[in-house]
Scaffold this motif. Structure first.
Motif, PDB file in Angstrom:
ATOM      1  N   ALA A 183     -40.269  37.464  12.152  1.00 57.27           N
ATOM      2  CA  ALA A 183     -40.594  38.280  13.328  1.00 57.27           C
ATOM      3  C   ALA A 183     -40.974  37.376  14.501  1.00 57.27           C
ATOM      4  CB  ALA A 183     -41.723  39.246  12.993  1.00 57.27           C
ATOM      5  N   ARG A 184     -40.060  36.482  14.865  1.00 57.20           N
ATOM      6  CA  ARG A 184     -40.336  35.513  15.934  1.00 57.20           C
ATOM      7  C   ARG A 184     -39.302  35.598  17.058  1.00 57.20           C
ATOM      8  NH1 ARG A 184     -39.833  30.099  13.263  1.00 57.20           N
ATOM      9  NH2 ARG A 184     -38.360  31.182  11.904  1.00 57.20           N
ATOM     10  N   ASP A 185     -38.476  36.636  17.045  1.00 54.42           N
ATOM     11  CA  ASP A 185     -37.445  36.754  18.068  1.00 54.42           C
ATOM     12  C   ASP A 185     -38.081  36.981  19.447  1.00 54.42           C
ATOM     13  OD1 ASP A 185     -35.813  36.573  15.918  1.00 54.42           O
ATOM     14  OD2 ASP A 185     -35.030  38.615  16.034  1.00 54.42           O
ATOM     15  N   TYR A 186     -37.368  36.582  20.483  1.00 56.18           N
ATOM     16  CA  TYR A 186     -37.880  36.765  21.837  1.00 56.18           C
ATOM     17  C   TYR A 186     -36.717  36.810  22.822  1.00 56.18           C
ATOM     18  CZ  TYR A 186     -36.961  31.779  22.241  1.00 56.18           C
ATOM     19  OH  TYR A 186     -36.344  30.555  22.245  1.00 56.18           O
ATOM     20  N   VAL A 187     -36.987  37.386  23.980  1.00 55.90           N
ATOM     21  CA  VAL A 187     -36.088  37.349  25.133  1.00 55.90           C
ATOM     22  C   VAL A 187     -36.953  37.078  26.352  1.00 55.90           C
ATOM     23  CG1 VAL A 187     -34.454  38.595  26.587  1.00 55.90           C
ATOM     24  CG2 VAL A 187     -34.472  38.989  24.118  1.00 55.90           C
ATOM     25  N   MET A 188     -36.631  36.016  27.093  1.00 54.63           N
ATOM     26  CA  MET A 188     -37.376  35.692  28.302  1.00 54.63           C
ATOM     27  C   MET A 188     -36.405  35.587  29.477  1.00 54.63           C
ATOM     28  SD  MET A 188     -40.335  33.019  27.037  1.00 54.63           S
ATOM     29  CE  MET A 188     -39.621  32.381  25.527  1.00 54.63           C
ATOM     30  N   ASN A 189     -36.759  36.228  30.571  1.00 58.02           N
ATOM     31  CA  ASN A 189     -35.955  36.186  31.793  1.00 58.02           C
ATOM     32  C   ASN A 189     -36.781  35.573  32.917  1.00 58.02           C
ATOM     33  OD1 ASN A 189     -33.240  37.827  31.477  1.00 58.02           O
ATOM     34  ND2 ASN A 189     -34.823  38.924  30.312  1.00 58.02           N
ATOM     35  N   GLU A 190     -36.132  34.713  33.663  1.00 56.19           N
ATOM     36  CA  GLU A 190     -36.800  34.056  34.777  1.00 56.19           C
ATOM     37  C   GLU A 190     -35.844  34.027  35.966  1.00 56.19           C
ATOM     38  OE1 GLU A 190     -39.614  30.469  34.354  1.00 56.19           O
ATOM     39  OE2 GLU A 190     -37.672  29.605  34.928  1.00 56.19           O
ATOM     40  N   ASP A 191     -36.164  34.802  37.000  1.00 59.15           N
ATOM     41  CA  ASP A 191     -35.348  34.878  38.206  1.00 59.15           C
ATOM     42  C   ASP A 191     -36.117  34.221  39.348  1.00 59.15           C
ATOM     43  OD1 ASP A 191     -33.551  36.294  36.699  1.00 59.15           O
ATOM     44  OD2 ASP A 191     -34.214  38.252  37.430  1.00 59.15           O
ATOM     45  N   ILE A 192     -35.452  33.284  40.033  1.00 62.35           N
ATOM     46  CA  ILE A 192     -36.089  32.551  41.124  1.00 62.35           C
ATOM     47  C   ILE A 192     -35.240  32.705  42.378  1.00 62.35           C
ATOM     48  CG2 ILE A 192     -36.886  30.292  41.920  1.00 62.35           C
ATOM     49  CD1 ILE A 192     -37.073  29.487  38.943  1.00 62.35           C
ATOM     50  N   SER A 193     -35.871  33.204  43.427  1.00 60.38           N
ATOM     51  CA  SER A 193     -35.215  33.322  44.728  1.00 60.38           C
ATOM     52  C   SER A 193     -35.926  32.392  45.703  1.00 60.38           C
ATOM     53  CB  SER A 193     -35.290  34.763  45.256  1.00 60.38           C
ATOM     54  OG  SER A 193     -34.636  35.652  44.359  1.00 60.38           O
ATOM     55  N   ALA A 194     -35.147  31.570  46.401  1.00 61.18           N
ATOM     56  CA  ALA A 194     -35.747  30.576  47.285  1.00 61.18           C
ATOM     57  C   ALA A 194     -35.063  30.580  48.639  1.00 61.18           C
ATOM     58  CB  ALA A 194     -35.643  29.192  46.653  1.00 61.18           C
ATOM     59  N   PHE A 195     -35.880  30.300  49.662  1.00 63.70           N
ATOM     60  CA  PHE A 195     -35.377  30.098  51.017  1.00 63.70           C
ATOM     61  C   PHE A 195     -36.119  28.906  51.597  1.00 63.70           C
ATOM     62  CE2 PHE A 195     -36.056  30.617  55.580  1.00 63.70           C
ATOM     63  CZ  PHE A 195     -34.735  30.648  56.035  1.00 63.70           C
ATOM     64  N   TYR A 196     -35.426  28.083  52.368  1.00 62.26           N
ATOM     65  CA  TYR A 196     -36.089  26.930  52.947  1.00 62.26           C
ATOM     66  C   TYR A 196     -35.572  26.668  54.348  1.00 62.26           C
ATOM     67  CZ  TYR A 196     -31.918  24.044  52.499  1.00 62.26           C
ATOM     68  OH  TYR A 196     -30.652  23.530  52.652  1.00 62.26           O
ATOM     69  N   VAL A 197     -36.366  25.925  55.098  1.00 64.71           N
ATOM     70  CA  VAL A 197     -35.938  25.407  56.397  1.00 64.71           C
ATOM     71  C   VAL A 197     -36.560  24.025  56.549  1.00 64.71           C
ATOM     72  CG1 VAL A 197     -37.869  26.530  57.597  1.00 64.71           C
ATOM     73  CG2 VAL A 197     -35.833  25.836  58.876  1.00 64.71           C
ATOM     74  N   MET A 198     -35.775  23.090  57.051  1.00 64.54           N
ATOM     75  CA  MET A 198     -36.268  21.730  57.221  1.00 64.54           C
ATOM     76  C   MET A 198     -35.610  21.086  58.433  1.00 64.54           C
ATOM     77  SD  MET A 198     -34.318  19.604  54.163  1.00 64.54           S
ATOM     78  CE  MET A 198     -34.774  17.998  54.856  1.00 64.54           C
ATOM     79  N   ASN A 199     -36.273  20.063  58.910  1.00 59.50           N
ATOM     80  CA  ASN A 199     -35.779  19.328  60.070  1.00 59.50           C
ATOM     81  C   ASN A 199     -35.873  17.837  59.758  1.00 59.50           C
ATOM     82  OD1 ASN A 199     -36.780  18.913  63.561  1.00 59.50           O
ATOM     83  ND2 ASN A 199     -34.760  18.841  62.644  1.00 59.50           N
ATOM     84  N   ASP A 200     -34.781  17.136  60.019  1.00 61.55           N
ATOM     85  CA  ASP A 200     -34.711  15.686  59.793  1.00 61.55           C
ATOM     86  C   ASP A 200     -34.438  15.032  61.144  1.00 61.55           C
ATOM     87  OD1 ASP A 200     -34.369  13.130  58.861  1.00 61.55           O
ATOM     88  OD2 ASP A 200     -33.156  13.728  57.144  1.00 61.55           O
ATOM     89  N   ILE A 201     -35.398  14.228  61.634  1.00 55.31           N
ATOM     90  CA  ILE A 201     -35.292  13.614  62.953  1.00 55.31           C
ATOM     91  C   ILE A 201     -35.203  12.099  62.796  1.00 55.31           C
ATOM     92  CG2 ILE A 201     -36.300  13.440  65.253  1.00 55.31           C
ATOM     93  CD1 ILE A 201     -37.972  15.893  64.615  1.00 55.31           C
ATOM     94  N   ASP A 202     -34.252  11.504  63.505  1.00 52.22           N
ATOM     95  CA  ASP A 202     -34.066  10.058  63.495  1.00 52.22           C
ATOM     96  C   ASP A 202     -34.602   9.488  64.812  1.00 52.22           C
ATOM     97  OD1 ASP A 202     -33.301   7.456  63.289  1.00 52.22           O
ATOM     98  OD2 ASP A 202     -31.170   7.849  62.976  1.00 52.22           O
ATOM     99  N   PHE A 203     -35.701   8.726  64.736  1.00 47.69           N
ATOM    100  CA  PHE A 203     -36.303   8.118  65.915  1.00 47.69           C
ATOM    101  C   PHE A 203     -35.855   6.665  66.111  1.00 47.69           C
ATOM    102  CE2 PHE A 203     -39.311  11.421  64.625  1.00 47.69           C
ATOM    103  CZ  PHE A 203     -39.471  12.119  65.819  1.00 47.69           C
ATOM    104  N   GLY A 204     -34.786   6.280  65.425  1.00 43.87           N
ATOM    105  CA  GLY A 204     -34.355   4.891  65.480  1.00 43.87           C
ATOM    106  C   GLY A 204     -34.943   4.119  64.321  1.00 43.87           C
ATOM    107  N   ARG A 205     -36.071   3.488  64.551  1.00 42.21           N
ATOM    108  CA  ARG A 205     -36.719   2.740  63.468  1.00 42.21           C
ATOM    109  C   ARG A 205     -37.479   3.664  62.516  1.00 42.21           C
ATOM    110  NH1 ARG A 205     -39.884  -2.142  66.303  1.00 42.21           N
ATOM    111  NH2 ARG A 205     -40.579  -2.405  64.130  1.00 42.21           N
ATOM    112  N   ALA A 206     -37.712   4.882  62.921  1.00 43.11           N
ATOM    113  CA  ALA A 206     -38.458   5.827  62.083  1.00 43.11           C
ATOM    114  C   ALA A 206     -37.635   7.092  61.874  1.00 43.11           C
ATOM    115  CB  ALA A 206     -39.795   6.176  62.725  1.00 43.11           C
ATOM    116  N   SER A 207     -37.908   7.755  60.779  1.00 45.43           N
ATOM    117  CA  SER A 207     -37.294   9.062  60.516  1.00 45.43           C
ATOM    118  C   SER A 207     -38.346   9.985  59.918  1.00 45.43           C
ATOM    119  CB  SER A 207     -36.096   8.929  59.572  1.00 45.43           C
ATOM    120  OG  SER A 207     -36.507   8.504  58.288  1.00 45.43           O
ATOM    121  N   LEU A 208     -38.184  11.263  60.199  1.00 43.11           N
ATOM    122  CA  LEU A 208     -39.130  12.275  59.744  1.00 43.11           C
ATOM    123  C   LEU A 208     -38.356  13.445  59.162  1.00 43.11           C
ATOM    124  CD1 LEU A 208     -41.965  13.661  59.641  1.00 43.11           C
ATOM    125  CD2 LEU A 208     -41.518  14.440  61.991  1.00 43.11           C
ATOM    126  N   ALA A 209     -38.659  13.800  57.930  1.00 42.03           N
ATOM    127  CA  ALA A 209     -38.070  14.973  57.282  1.00 42.03           C
ATOM    128  C   ALA A 209     -39.215  15.901  56.884  1.00 42.03           C
ATOM    129  CB  ALA A 209     -37.248  14.578  56.067  1.00 42.03           C
TER     130      ALA A 209
END
Length: 865
Positions: A516-542
């Motif tokens: 009696a060890r049977d199982y069912v597991m469901n895992e639903d993941i919804s994701a949204f993202y926003v990002m900005n990557d800036i190149d300052f020459g010698r420096a970069s920012l993400a």
């Protein structure tokens, strides 16, 4: 037990292969010149430089290893290839790497992807993927990301492991590679053949270009191990003669013989529609199987008496004890299938990437048989404790096979399935921010995962006659850790089982509890993202933020051995009841992150990062159905999951200094700090548990209930060092070390019988690698050492002195290659040259000790690239 390493059995098949390949590989002088150029490109120094350049260019803290660099070391699978990288350690099974940890953190707290899509886990209880199912021959590169950006899944506290399979568009024209080898296990004296091949080609389709890459590998490994381990804990006893000391109530001697087969196939299709626009279909299939025979002696010292007769610091004697001899005969097969289809398109200032992925993993264990023979009323004990207890039996009948009665047969048919359907779309837009080039990126990721377990066990305790071990005896079990005595003959026993199974009597109660060890597991993941990557020459920012919504549900059974029905249950057998249970959890998280990179000079790069991440508990920890319930005359033992666990949540800080020499050389020094909430630890919760959940109305006098629980808070602080240096004389030195220190709060309160403070479970305090390479003309040598420090495996809530720790582990491997001008390479690998064992202990007393012995490989490769 020591065998000759390079015997004729090992060399003969390879000698023939070398002759055949060499004869087939004769080419024109012009062709040989082309091959010589290829050799220069793939030499050790060039491979090291390629890895370093990719690391420098990244906007994240990352370690990189290309397929060429992987091929220089004696690593048969992805797990063992990863152990050479900075901050990475591996957890082994039978001496072979299976699971991967990053920065000393539990392998369950990492994410693993292949070609951008998450990998499912075929094991019943694990979220971590045993990457040893993927042969290293199928790889283009491995990347371990130690900081995250918002376009990456947030389910990674240790690190994110990205596996990339081969791409034909990254090669020139038609290429192929064939490798044949044979391994030899010194402990078992067995051979292990392997064959692998890779083919790539490009086809012009008008103005379009199609790349086709196919890789295949098959490896049969025959090996084994010798083991002695303690079932349960060491604790204080007062003997019948009044002596006092620490002892264990059950110790096991184990001898393993294993045949492990891996078959891998990758087929990748990449279509270049136009410059900057591609479509692709990437597939990977891996089949992994284990045929395992385990001979076991179980010294059941407290079978009748609660206390030993006599006890001292190094020896103990128990009367009325039992000795069980057991054979486990198991075939296990795991399969992983990953299919990813997608495209990338550069549309002037816009760009879009999309992918639809399906991954499937399954594990089957058909007709597993565990057969036990027992002899009771013996005087048993040990004359030496410590790392390898030396067991003894005072009665001469202990070596008489006819004195062991056939007691029990357990037949299991188990199946686990893990499927995930995923989709992602990422859109980017080129912008300017205050006159600096910038990229705005946003996207949606969807994952739908279902993990199921169908676990079935039938327990037989009547066999239609008085059968003993003498009817199925095996003499001469080779076991170097003690006097093993007679074992169980697998062939004779299986013949008996197959002919008579239908007539055996079933133990209905044990069968119901174990099934009696049977199982069912469901895992639903919804994701949204926003990002900005800036190149300052010698420096970069993400920088940016990711949002993830997790919907988790679990269905299983509440099982109880009881004198009366439990509410909502059905009776599976006499006094065994099961009721269906269901759990649901929904949670939402925001994960901000910032990665800064600054080129201080042409040679110096500085980095800093702040990220937030989580790791969801392993499926075994979340399983609503109990793993095991044992009740006997008031004594209760339970192993159970906890679907109410919260996920780990972490805030991560990173800084690093990187120096890149003008010649081949690189040095980096970094520091990191992690603040982790809700860490998970397995503990004995009997003092606060409701016993009626497992035994209903039955009386319980003593109980052990092991269940994962959320601790309070944990911190992990570490430093990481990496150094690479190449020399004109052909030597190449590579070293890395990761030092970590952690502190976790169990949250037990001030009345706890032990300290609330522990190190983070499964965290290794030091992970290090040192590699010496030498290459001159056609000869290439690599000597590598991998070290993993002590780590906490199991917490004893009663007394921290008996927490279980895995001991430090250091393994040394050798790889030697000689390249001919016609594309042929001959190689020799030595693995675990110092015969490093596995050892786990409680207060210096045995928890588990296992030896594997060295292994050697001789092979030949022919390549056109």
């Amino acid at each position: 037990m020591t065998k000759s390493v390079l015997n004729l059995k090992m060399v003969a098949p390879l000698a023939a292969a070398i002759i055949c390949v060499n004869a087939a590989a004769q080419e024109s002088p012009e062709k040989q010149g082309e091959l010589m150029e290829t050799i220069e490109v793939t030499a050790q120094a060039a491979n090291a430089r390629s890895d370093i350049e990719r690391q420098r260019a990244s906007n994240k803290v990352v370690a990189v290893q290309t397929s060429e660099a992987i091929g220089e070391l004696p690593d048969a699978n992805v797990t063992e290839a990863l152990q050479r990288m900075s901050g990475v350690f591996i957890a082994r099974d039978q001496g072979e790497g299976r699971f991967v940890g990053v920065r000393g953190i539990d392998p369950n707290l990492n994410a693993s992807t292949i070609n951008g899509m998450n990998l499912p886990a075929p094991e019943t209880d694990s979220r971590a993927v045993a990457l040893d199912v993927i042969p290293s021959d199928l790889l283009a590169s491995l990347e371990v990301f130690k900081t995250l950006t918002p376009d990456m899944s947030a389910d990674s506290i240790g690190g994110a492991i990205e596996i990339k399979s081969i791409n034909a568009l990254e090669h020139d024209g038609q290429t192929y590679k064939v490798s044949v080898e044979n391994g030899y296990s010194e402990l078992q004296g067995e051979n292990s053949p392997k064959i692998a091949g890779t083919y790539t080609n490009q086809f012009e389709l008008g103005e379009r270009r199609l790349g086709v890459a196919i890789a295949a590998s098959h490896h049969e490994r025959n090996f084994g191990s010798e083991n002695i381990e303690t079932d349960g804990v060491w604790e204080e006893f007062t003997a019948l003669d009044g002596s006092e000391g620490i002892t264990a109530a059950e110790i096991e001697e184990r001898d393993y013989t294993v045949t492990r087969e891996r078959t891998g196939l990758a087929a990748n299709f990449d279509l270049e529609i136009s410059e900057g626009s591609q479509l692709y279909l990437h597939t990977l299939y891996s089949d992994f199987s284990d045929t395992e025979e385990r001979q076991r002696n179980s010294y059941k010292l407290d079978e009748e008496n609660d206390d030993p007769d006599t006890i001292s610091g190094s020896s103990v004697t128990w009367s009325d004890a039992a000795l069980e001899k057991e054979l486990k005969d198991r075939y296990e097969e795991q399969e992983i299938l990953s299919v990813v289809a997608g495209g990338t398109h550069d549309l002037d200032t816009w760009g879009v990437e999309y992918a639809l992925g399906f991954s499937h993993a399954e594990e089957s264990e058909p007709f597993r048989r565990d057969t036990t023979f027992v002899q009771e009323g013996l005087e048993l004990g040990y004359t030496r404790a410590g790392k390898t207890p030396k067991m003894f039996a005072a009665d001469a009948s202990a070596t008489d096979a006819g004195s062991y009665e056939l007691d029990e047969l357990v037949v299991e048919d188990n199946y686990t399935d893990d499927e995930e359907l995923s989709f992602r779309i990422d859109i980017r837009r080129d912008l300017e921010v205050a006159g600096n080039p910038s990229e705005l990126k946003f996207g949606v990721h969807e994952r739908r995962r279902e993990k199921t377990g169908d676990l079935n066990a039938t327990v037989y305790d009547g066999f239609g006659g008085d059968f003993t071990l003498a009817d199925f005896a095996l003499t001469g079990v080779e076991y170097g850790l003690g006097n093993f005595g007679p074992g169980v003959n697998k062939g004779a026993l299986n013949t008996f089982i197959n002919q008579n199974l239908g007539n055996f009597e079933i133990d209905e109660t044990s069968t119901a509890l174990d099934s009696a060890r049977d199982y069912v597991m469901n895992e639903d993941i919804s994701a949204f993202y926003v990002m900005n990557d800036i190149d300052f020459g010698r420096a970069s920012l993400a920088y940016g933020v990711r949002y993830e919504a997790t919907d988790f549900s679990a269905e299983g059974y509440r099982v109880a051995e009881s004198g009366a029905p439990i509410p909502g249950s059905e009776e599976l057998a006499e006094d065994v009841y099961a009721a269906a249970v269901a759990y649901e959890r929904n949670y939402h998280n925001l994960f901000p992150s910032v990665n800064v990179k600054y080129d201080y000079s042409e040679n110096v790069v500085l980095r800093a990062a702040y990220t937030e991440s989580l790791s969801r508990p392993s499926f075994g920890d979340l399983n609503p159905s109990p793993e095991a319930i044992e009740y006997d005359e008031g004594e209760l033992e339970v192993e159970a999951g906890n679907p109410a666990l919260d996920p780990y949540e972490a805030r991560n800080y990173d800084v690093s200094f990187e120096y890149y020499a003008d010649s081949l050389g690189m040095f980096s020094l970094g520091a990191f700090h992690k603040q982790i909430d809700n860490f998970v630890v397995t503990a004995d919760v009997a003092s606060s548990a409701d016993y009626s959940l497992y035994v209903g109305s039955l009386a319980v006098e003593e109980a052990e209930i092991f269940q994962p629980i959320n601790g309070d808070q944990a911190t992990l602080t570490g430093a990481e060092m990496t150094w690479t240096r190449g020399f004109d004389n052909g030597f190449l030195l590579r070293a890395n070390a990761t030092f970590t220190d952690s502190e976790a709060d169990l949250g037990l309160g001030t009345d706890a019988g032990r300290s609330n403070r522990i190190s983070l479970p499964s965290q290794a305090d030091l992970v290090a690698n040192f590699i010496v390479g030498y290459e001159r003309d056609a000869l290439s040598l690599r000597l590598s050492t991998a070290y993993k420090g002590e780590r906490l495996l199991e917490v004893d809530l009663e007394d921290e002195a008996f927490d279980l720790y895995e001991d430090q582990h250091m393994q040394m491997d050798l790889s030697a290659r000689y390249r001919f001008e016609n594309g042929v390479q001959v190689f020799f690998n030595g693995v675990n040259l110092t015969d490093e064992p596995f050892y786990a202990n409680r207060r210096g007393f045995n928890g588990q000790y296992e030896e594997y012995g060295p292994a050697y490989v001789l092979g030949v490769t022919y390549s056109t690239f």
